[in-house]
Design a protein around this motif. Structure first.
Motif, PDB file in Angstrom:
ATOM      1  N   TRP A 194      15.124 -15.791  -7.878  1.00 42.81           N
ATOM      2  CA  TRP A 194      14.449 -16.900  -8.557  1.00 42.81           C
ATOM      3  C   TRP A 194      13.102 -16.437  -9.094  1.00 42.81           C
ATOM      4  CZ3 TRP A 194       9.991 -19.884  -7.375  1.00 42.81           C
ATOM      5  CH2 TRP A 194       9.878 -21.107  -8.040  1.00 42.81           C
ATOM      6  N   ALA A 195      12.370 -15.696  -8.277  1.00 42.99           N
ATOM      7  CA  ALA A 195      11.032 -15.252  -8.666  1.00 42.99           C
ATOM      8  C   ALA A 195      11.078 -14.305  -9.860  1.00 42.99           C
ATOM      9  CB  ALA A 195      10.337 -14.591  -7.486  1.00 42.99           C
ATOM     10  N   THR A 196      11.989 -13.331  -9.833  1.00 44.18           N
ATOM     11  CA  THR A 196      12.038 -12.351 -10.919  1.00 44.18           C
ATOM     12  C   THR A 196      12.633 -12.929 -12.196  1.00 44.18           C
ATOM     13  OG1 THR A 196      14.133 -11.487 -10.054  1.00 44.18           O
ATOM     14  CG2 THR A 196      12.118 -10.332  -9.411  1.00 44.18           C
ATOM     15  N   ASN A 197      13.123 -14.158 -12.124  1.00 47.69           N
ATOM     16  CA  ASN A 197      13.562 -14.854 -13.340  1.00 47.69           C
ATOM     17  C   ASN A 197      12.510 -15.878 -13.766  1.00 47.69           C
ATOM     18  OD1 ASN A 197      15.725 -14.803 -15.241  1.00 47.69           O
ATOM     19  ND2 ASN A 197      16.325 -16.860 -14.588  1.00 47.69           N
ATOM     20  N   GLY A 198      11.289 -15.676 -13.267  1.00 43.78           N
ATOM     21  CA  GLY A 198      10.194 -16.541 -13.656  1.00 43.78           C
ATOM     22  C   GLY A 198      10.291 -17.957 -13.132  1.00 43.78           C
ATOM     23  N   ASP A 317       4.293 -18.899 -12.435  1.00 38.93           N
ATOM     24  CA  ASP A 317       2.987 -19.545 -12.453  1.00 38.93           C
ATOM     25  C   ASP A 317       2.533 -19.883 -11.039  1.00 38.93           C
ATOM     26  OD1 ASP A 317       3.662 -22.366 -11.718  1.00 38.93           O
ATOM     27  OD2 ASP A 317       4.709 -22.385 -13.645  1.00 38.93           O
ATOM     28  N   LYS A 318       1.275 -20.306 -10.912  1.00 38.27           N
ATOM     29  CA  LYS A 318       0.684 -20.473  -9.586  1.00 38.27           C
ATOM     30  C   LYS A 318       1.436 -21.486  -8.724  1.00 38.27           C
ATOM     31  CE  LYS A 318      -2.873 -23.784 -11.050  1.00 38.27           C
ATOM     32  NZ  LYS A 318      -4.325 -24.060 -11.090  1.00 38.27           N
ATOM     33  N   ASP A 319       2.011 -22.508  -9.333  1.00 37.98           N
ATOM     34  CA  ASP A 319       2.790 -23.481  -8.559  1.00 37.98           C
ATOM     35  C   ASP A 319       4.094 -22.860  -8.065  1.00 37.98           C
ATOM     36  OD1 ASP A 319       0.875 -25.485  -8.943  1.00 37.98           O
ATOM     37  OD2 ASP A 319       1.799 -26.122 -10.838  1.00 37.98           O
ATOM     38  N   GLU A 320       4.705 -22.033  -8.910  1.00 41.00           N
ATOM     39  CA  GLU A 320       5.933 -21.344  -8.506  1.00 41.00           C
ATOM     40  C   GLU A 320       5.643 -20.290  -7.449  1.00 41.00           C
ATOM     41  OE1 GLU A 320       8.252 -21.822 -12.802  1.00 41.00           O
ATOM     42  OE2 GLU A 320       6.887 -20.129 -12.443  1.00 41.00           O
ATOM     43  N   VAL A 321       4.482 -19.644  -7.548  1.00 35.65           N
ATOM     44  CA  VAL A 321       4.069 -18.683  -6.520  1.00 35.65           C
ATOM     45  C   VAL A 321       3.979 -19.387  -5.168  1.00 35.65           C
ATOM     46  CG1 VAL A 321       2.166 -17.245  -5.691  1.00 35.65           C
ATOM     47  CG2 VAL A 321       2.885 -17.107  -8.082  1.00 35.65           C
ATOM     48  N   ALA A 322       3.332 -20.538  -5.148  1.00 36.20           N
ATOM     49  CA  ALA A 322       3.199 -21.289  -3.901  1.00 36.20           C
ATOM     50  C   ALA A 322       4.566 -21.695  -3.350  1.00 36.20           C
ATOM     51  CB  ALA A 322       2.335 -22.524  -4.128  1.00 36.20           C
ATOM     52  N   ARG A 323       5.456 -22.062  -4.239  1.00 34.78           N
ATOM     53  CA  ARG A 323       6.790 -22.496  -3.795  1.00 34.78           C
ATOM     54  C   ARG A 323       7.581 -21.341  -3.184  1.00 34.78           C
ATOM     55  NH1 ARG A 323      11.879 -24.985  -7.309  1.00 34.78           N
ATOM     56  NH2 ARG A 323      13.007 -25.796  -5.491  1.00 34.78           N
ATOM     57  N   VAL A 324       7.589 -20.193  -3.859  1.00 36.21           N
ATOM     58  CA  VAL A 324       8.378 -19.082  -3.336  1.00 36.21           C
ATOM     59  C   VAL A 324       7.785 -18.554  -2.039  1.00 36.21           C
ATOM     60  CG1 VAL A 324       7.281 -17.144  -4.568  1.00 36.21           C
ATOM     61  CG2 VAL A 324       9.718 -17.058  -4.043  1.00 36.21           C
ATOM     62  N   LYS A 325       6.463 -18.575  -1.911  1.00 29.73           N
ATOM     63  CA  LYS A 325       5.841 -18.154  -0.658  1.00 29.73           C
ATOM     64  C   LYS A 325       6.245 -19.092   0.482  1.00 29.73           C
ATOM     65  CE  LYS A 325       1.715 -15.750  -2.378  1.00 29.73           C
ATOM     66  NZ  LYS A 325       1.764 -14.569  -1.486  1.00 29.73           N
ATOM     67  N   ASP A 326       6.309 -20.388   0.197  1.00 29.33           N
ATOM     68  CA  ASP A 326       6.727 -21.353   1.210  1.00 29.33           C
ATOM     69  C   ASP A 326       8.152 -21.077   1.677  1.00 29.33           C
ATOM     70  OD1 ASP A 326       6.609 -23.985   2.701  1.00 29.33           O
ATOM     71  OD2 ASP A 326       8.150 -24.489   1.215  1.00 29.33           O
TER      72      ASP A 326
END
Length: 424
Positions: A194-198, A317-326
């Motif tokens: 998911w992350a590497t597909n932005g 983006d920063k919201d997606e960063v927070a989501r994937v870290k969670d």
């Protein structure tokens, strides 16, 4: 040979074992402790298989962390360890990226296209026989229970008989191996895809696996591998945002490069789920953007005007960063809890690779997560170099020794290379 030559923007970016055998002797001063390494199997994905530089090839297979680990286990009673190596004549496997030039900080990456292992356009040469390195590039916890994926994934398809393809799950594939010890490092792709597909989901390989589903399925994997009372080591999932793939093409460096050419540039603009906005250093640009040839192009300069922003699939983006870290934190809580409940060793690669991101000296060698020069990560910005594999194998060794009072010797990482630089 297709070449990717990075433009001036990105030059600036870059500058900113078969069975337990009683005849095996254990050298004096070493011990298996409470473990039995007679037949070790490794379960996992591309990180287990030895995938590197964007492909699976023989050199990478040979230095996959399980192979290095198994070699060290031999001194404490470990048996033979078999891997599905490509034949020497097909040593370049699926093909991979090669650093063919590095001039003034600007790399040229070329696809290696000779001595490949394809039997047709979409299928690799079959491997038959005993396998103990069961790593399959692309494997996820959720897809480990989906039989059709064994036909869709060419790396798994090559390990199966024709009758098994499309009917056998990875969960079934790893069972019945009569192992005495195992490593399990799986789950990275459940977030990484998911992350590497932005942060964009287009198919089953780039969805974020539901947390409850992950917990249930990972429990099934652990239960199967310990069904006979076997001991083992389980790896945590690395922070997917800590790799060069997300930390090479930075927003400040892009803007600085743009200003050097056009002083009127004021911001880098990105498309997000909530609309177009100016990017900040909290937004992560994917590594392939450096060779896409898009930035600053067009009548309305791409990425430099809110009317023509960088598409959301290029940016986490920063919201997606927070989501994937969670999600990664949740997955790791599950992994640790299950490992502790079974008395298994835990190799905390999440914590260790975050140390590598910041930079760490190991056996006198400085290693960090810088693209090309950091020593740990290969040219795809995600997978490990031979030296990175040696470092991670030592993380697993330390975890095993600490849990089972074994004395597996650690690996001399100086014997293994980082990125291979072009001949001068």
């Amino acid at each position: 040979m297709k070449k990717y030559i990075l433009n001036s923007f990105f030059a600036a970016v870059l500058l900113f074992a078969a069975s337990c055998k009683p005849e095996i002797d254990t050298p004096a001063g070493t011990s298996a402790g409470q473990a039995n390494f007679g037949k070790y199997i490794s379960v996992g994905n591309s990180l287990t298989a030895g995938f590197a530089d964007g492909g699976l090839y023989l050199e990478g297979q040979k230095v996959a962390y399980p192979n290095l680990l198994a070699a060290q286990m031999a001194s404490v009673g470990g048996g033979t360890f078999t891997s599905p190596f490509f034949a020497d004549a097909q040593a370049n496997g699926s093909g991979y990226l090669n650093l063919s030039a590095l001039v003034n900080g600007s790399p040229t990456l070329s696809n290696v296209t000779t001595n490949l292992a394809y039997r047709d356009a979409t299928h690799l040469a079959k491997y038959s026989g005993e396998i103990q390195n069961l790593g399959v590039p692309g494997m996820r916890v959720d897809l480990a229970f989906a039989a059709p994926y064994s036909a869709a994934n060419m790396y798994m398809e090559r390990l199966l008989t024709d009758s098994q393809v499309g009917t056998t799950t990875y969960f079934q594939f790893i069972q019945g191996r009569n192992h005495t010890f195992f490593s399990l490092w799986l789950g990275n792709n459940d977030a990484l895809g998911w992350a590497t597909n932005g942060g964009v989901t287009t198919d089953a390989t780039n969805v974020l696996t539901d947390k409850a589903t992950f917990s249930m399925l990972f429990s099934n994997l652990v239960n199967a591998l310990t069904a006979g009372g076997q001991k083992g080591v389980v790896g945590t999932i690395p922070d997917v945002t800590a790799v060069p793939y997300f930390n090479t093409v930075t927003v400040p460096a892009l803007l600085a490069a743009a200003k050097a050419i056009n002083p009127a540039a004021v911001a880098v603009f990105i498309q997000t789920a909530t609309g177009v906005r100016a990017a900040t250093s909290e937004d992560l640009i994917r590594l392939p953007f450096q060779s896409a040839g898009l930035f600053g192009t067009g009548t309305i300069p791409y990425g430099l005007d809110p009317r023509n922003p960088i598409a959301n699939n290029w940016v986490l983006d920063k919201d997606e960063v927070a989501r994937v870290k969670d999600y990664v934190n949740s997955y790791n809580s599950t992994i640790k809890s299950l490992a502790n409940s079974k008395g298994l060793a835990i190799a905390d690669t999440y914590t260790y690779l975050n140390l590598v991101k910041a930079g760490v000296a190991i056996q006198g060698i400085n290693i960090n997560s810088a693209f090309i020069t950091g020593g740990a990560f290969s040219l795809d910005g995600v997978h490990l170099t031979p030296r990175g594999n040696a470092v991670i194998a030592n993380v697993f060794i330390d975890a095993i020794n600490g849990k089972y009072a074994s004395t597996i010797p650690t690996i001399d990482i100086t014997k293994y290379r980082g990125v291979k630089f072009p001949d001068k």
